[in-house]
Scaffold this active site. Structure first.
Site, PDB file in Angstrom:
ATOM      1  CD  GLU A 270      50.881  24.654  47.976  1.00  0.00           C
ATOM      2  OE1 GLU A 270      49.729  24.228  47.819  1.00  0.00           O
ATOM      3  OE2 GLU A 270      51.847  23.935  48.277  1.00  0.00           O
TER       4      GLU A 270
ATOM      5  NE  ARG B 149      38.738  24.965  40.878  1.00  0.00           N
ATOM      6  CZ  ARG B 149      39.740  25.099  41.759  1.00  0.00           C
ATOM      7  NH1 ARG B 149      39.501  25.124  43.042  1.00  0.00           N
ATOM      8  NH2 ARG B 149      40.973  25.190  41.350  1.00  0.00           N
TER       9      ARG B 149
ATOM     10  CE  LYS C  27      48.322  26.477  42.010  1.00  0.00           C
ATOM     11  NZ  LYS C  27      48.935  27.037  43.216  1.00  0.00           N
TER      12      LYS C  27
HETATM   13  P1  ATP Z   1      46.273  23.645  44.290  1.00  0.00           P
HETATM   14  O1  ATP Z   1      45.709  22.403  43.697  1.00  0.00           O
HETATM   15  O2  ATP Z   1      47.723  23.766  44.106  1.00  0.00           O
HETATM   16  O3  ATP Z   1      45.762  24.003  45.655  1.00  0.00           O
HETATM   17  P2  ATP Z   1      44.785  25.925  43.490  1.00  0.00           P
HETATM   18  O4  ATP Z   1      44.368  26.194  42.087  1.00  0.00           O
HETATM   19  O5  ATP Z   1      43.774  25.771  44.551  1.00  0.00           O
HETATM   20  O6  ATP Z   1      45.702  24.709  43.312  1.00  0.00           O
HETATM   21  P3  ATP Z   1      46.012  27.994  45.084  1.00  0.00           P
HETATM   22  O7  ATP Z   1      47.370  28.539  44.926  1.00  0.00           O
HETATM   23  O8  ATP Z   1      45.656  27.331  46.349  1.00  0.00           O
HETATM   24  O9  ATP Z   1      45.833  27.007  43.871  1.00  0.00           O
HETATM   25  O10 ATP Z   1      44.941  29.103  44.717  1.00  0.00           O
HETATM   26  C1  ATP Z   1      45.007  30.418  45.179  1.00  0.00           C
HETATM   27  C2  ATP Z   1      43.633  30.997  45.192  1.00  0.00           C
HETATM   28  O11 ATP Z   1      43.068  30.998  43.900  1.00  0.00           O
HETATM   29  C3  ATP Z   1      42.721  30.196  46.092  1.00  0.00           C
HETATM   30  O12 ATP Z   1      41.964  31.095  46.887  1.00  0.00           O
HETATM   31  C4  ATP Z   1      41.863  29.443  45.135  1.00  0.00           C
HETATM   32  O13 ATP Z   1      40.615  29.203  45.674  1.00  0.00           O
HETATM   33  C5  ATP Z   1      41.798  30.391  43.928  1.00  0.00           C
HETATM   34  N1  ATP Z   1      41.569  29.636  42.707  1.00  0.00           N
HETATM   35  C6  ATP Z   1      42.285  28.613  42.233  1.00  0.00           C
HETATM   36  N2  ATP Z   1      41.753  28.129  41.094  1.00  0.00           N
HETATM   37  C7  ATP Z   1      40.665  28.868  40.831  1.00  0.00           C
HETATM   38  C8  ATP Z   1      39.669  28.859  39.799  1.00  0.00           C
HETATM   39  N3  ATP Z   1      39.699  27.969  38.794  1.00  0.00           N
HETATM   40  N4  ATP Z   1      38.687  29.791  39.852  1.00  0.00           N
HETATM   41  C9  ATP Z   1      38.655  30.684  40.849  1.00  0.00           C
HETATM   42  N5  ATP Z   1      39.548  30.738  41.851  1.00  0.00           N
HETATM   43  C10 ATP Z   1      40.538  29.850  41.857  1.00  0.00           C
END
Ligand code: ATP
Ligand code: MG
Length: 565
Positions: A39, A263, A273
């Site tokens: 996002e 994650r 974030k």
């Molecule tokens: P938000 O709280 O804004 O949703 P988010 O960290 O989930 O934050 P996204 O932009 O939705 O952010 O993440 C993009 C991709 O990265 C998603 O597929 C998410 O699962 C993956 N991702 C985010 N954080 C991690 C992490 N700590 N480890 C592995 N993958 C991650």
């Protein structure tokens, strides 16, 4: 949460096993097509790097494809600044997307899917307030209650939905919900929200829309439309999978398979974030690319390499259970890569002047120094040597304890690439007693560092010729958070009180060897005995600024051992 339990015996490459099985059964015709779906509401961080390496890595391994897709369904939090930075970061990590898409590309199609659901009697317009909807959801043990709008006739639903799109209603007046089961044991299946009214400008679609589809409603359809085979996401989406599957099945669409993995959590590292944004907005850090930030932009500026990031992601692997990885694992990956690739140089952070009393005035010798002992192809360079040098204050002690083998009165040490020198006297300020400079003698027969008579010295120290020295600012970074498990800080706690007050120490006037006078921002090197460093974009001509990327050894472990012992 079901994901916090003890590790099951899942193999670390369980996703590859799923793909292998699918390729054997022919489920997707042997295709592998993944996607990375951020996002655009912030900068990418190290956790995202894991997801990027996983998705792009699988596509590469299986000769498949990987898309970059912006999940841009939330107009008020998203921005083109983030869209641009995300693309830059993915490229920097060394990956190339096959397709570049935006969920907003599909808004029209997704709107049509919503109409189809309404026509099939599988969705309805709910005019309850959000509070009412929340209060009717029930709990894990108590079933929810049907909304009084649940049995609206299809025609009325369609009419209201079209008028929602037409902008007739204010925010919050209505929502569209799937009609599934308010008593479903999975809360996500209790008539989830699909659309909400939001009169907000979107960074790509402008004011075309005043209704926006929710993430869960958009995501699976986007995957389906792009022909994604394996839709890889993090564990918290495990109990969203039934909804993902339901939405695709009821419309009989192409059906990708959602797979969840754990994650990445790192000690001393904030991965939220929202909180990173707060650090930026409150000026706690200098920006998204502050070298202390766990963002890709931050670690890039700090001097981390894409190769090290990929090696780290490979090393930690992929699992089905959440855990906390020591940040030292990441730092060791950076050390291992820079050890092979970073040229060595000499730099003195806390200068102590040394006068070689028997060295001819005005003489300068060019000494040959090896650029990288790990890489013969890196060659050698000339380092100027003269009568007045700088060494580290820490490399001299007037009254050394037993274990101190560096310079002390009467003691001989080796100057790296240079001569053996012996300390004759420490010159002190008569009032304060502060050591102002050392008077040493050098042995002219030891050029290169070896004595013809074979006598041994215990220690080799680095130095810089004073008249040739380059003055620089050096920024020494440490963990941004003093606390190990940042994710465990309770909500509502003053989480910023856990910031490490010593995360940045500035050395205003370090002395660097001459070869570092012309380096460009982004240049990485090892300061011998001190660590790996990278030239910062804040550098001015003749006045470089260096960021410490990582120390040579794990200093934090040393500190903790000391505290224990
Ligand atoms: P938000 O709280 O804004 O949703 P988010 O960290 O989930 O934050 P996204 O932009 O939705 O952010 O993440 C993009 C991709 O990265 C998603 O597929 C998410 O699962 C993956 N991702 C985010 N954080 C991690 C992490 N700590 N480890 C592995 N993958 C991650
Ligand atoms: Mg997310």
């Amino acid at each position: 949460m079901s994901t916090e339990e003890t590790p099951p015996s899942a193999p670390t490459n369980f996703i590859q096993e799923i793909i292998d099985a699918d390729n054997i059964s022919g489920k997707f015709g042997g295709r592998v097509h993944t996607r990375f779906p951020p996002e655009p509401n912030g900068y990418l961080h190290i956790g995202h790097a894991k997801s990027i390496c996983l998705n792009f890595g699988l596509a590469k391994k299986y000769g498949g494809k990987c898309n970059l897709r912006f999940d841009d369904t939330n107009p008020t939090k998203e921005d083109v600044e983030y869209v641009d930075s995300i693309q830059e970061d993915v490229r920097w990590l060394g990956f190339h997307w096959d397709g570049l898409f935006y969920a907003s590309d599909y808004f029209e199609q997704i709107y049509k899917y919503a109409e189809q659901l309404i026509q099939k009697g599988l969705a309805y317009v709910d005019s309850s307030t959000l509070d009412e909807i929340r209060s009717q959801r029930g709990t894990l043990t108590v079933p929810g209650q049907n909304s009084r709008f649940r049995d609206r006739p299809v025609e009325e639903n369609l009419d209201l939905f079209r008028r929602m799109r037409g902008g007739e209603f204010p925010d919050g007046a209505h929502v569209v919900r799937a009609k599934i089961d308010m008593a479903h044991p999975n809360m996500n299946m209790r008539d989830p929200l699909l659309y909400r009214i939001r009169h907000a400008e979107h960074h790509r679609t402008g004011n075309t829309w005043c209704i926006y589809p929710l993430y869960d409603f958009t995501h699976g359809y986007s995957d389906s439309l792009e022909g994604i085979t394996h839709s890889i996401c993090t564990l918290e989406f495990e109990n969203h999978r039934p909804l993902y599957d339901w939405l695709i099945e009821v419309l009989d669409l192409y059906h990708p398979q959602q797979i969840e993995f754990a994650r990445l959590n790192l000690t001393h590292t904030m991965m939220s974030k929202r909180k990173l944004l707060e650090l930026v907005e409150t000026g706690t850090v200098t920006g998204w690319d502050d070298p202390r930030m766990p963002t890709i932009a931050g670690i890039r500026r700090r001097g981390y390499t894409p190769a090290a990031m990929r090696a780290f992601c490979e090393e930690i692997g992929v699992t089905k259970f959440n855990s906390l990885t020591e940040v030292v694992v990441l730092e060791n990956a950076v050390r291992a890569d820079l050890n092979k690739t970073a040229p060595r140089a000499m730099a003195v952070l806390k200068p102590l002047k040394v006068v070689l009393t028997n060295y001819p005035d005005g003489q300068v010798e060019e000494l040959e120094a090896i650029n990288n002992p790990e890489d013969p192809a890196a060659g050698t360079r000339q380092v100027p040597f003269s009568k007045v040098l700088y060494i580290e204050q820490d490399d001299f002690m007037e009254n050394p304890p037993k274990q101190f083998f560096r310079l002390a009165p009467g003691r001989e040490v080796r100057l790296r690439w240079g001569y053996l020198v012996t300390c004759q006297a420490a010159v002190k300020d008569p009032v304060t007693g502060e050591i102002l400079e050392l008077h040493c003698t050098y042995d002219p027969d030891t050029r290169g560092g070896n004595a013809p008579d074979g006598r041994k010295v215990k220690s080799t120290i680095h130095w810089v010729s004073a008249e040739h020295a380059v003055s620089a600012e050096v920024r020494l970074y440490d963990h941004l958070f003093a606390i190990e498990s940042v994710a465990d800080i309770p909500d509502g706690d003053d989480w910023k009180s856990h910031l490490n007050p010593k995360s940045l120490v500035v050395v205003p006037d370090a002395k660097l060897e001459r070869s570092l006078s012309t380096v460009e921002p982004g240049h990485r090197c090892q300061f011998e005995r001190l660590g790996y460093f990278c030239v910062d974009p804040d550098s001015q001509p003749g006045r470089p600024v260096f960021n410490r990327t990582v120390t040579l050894k794990d200093e934090w472990a040393k500190i903790q051992r000391k505290q224990v012992g």
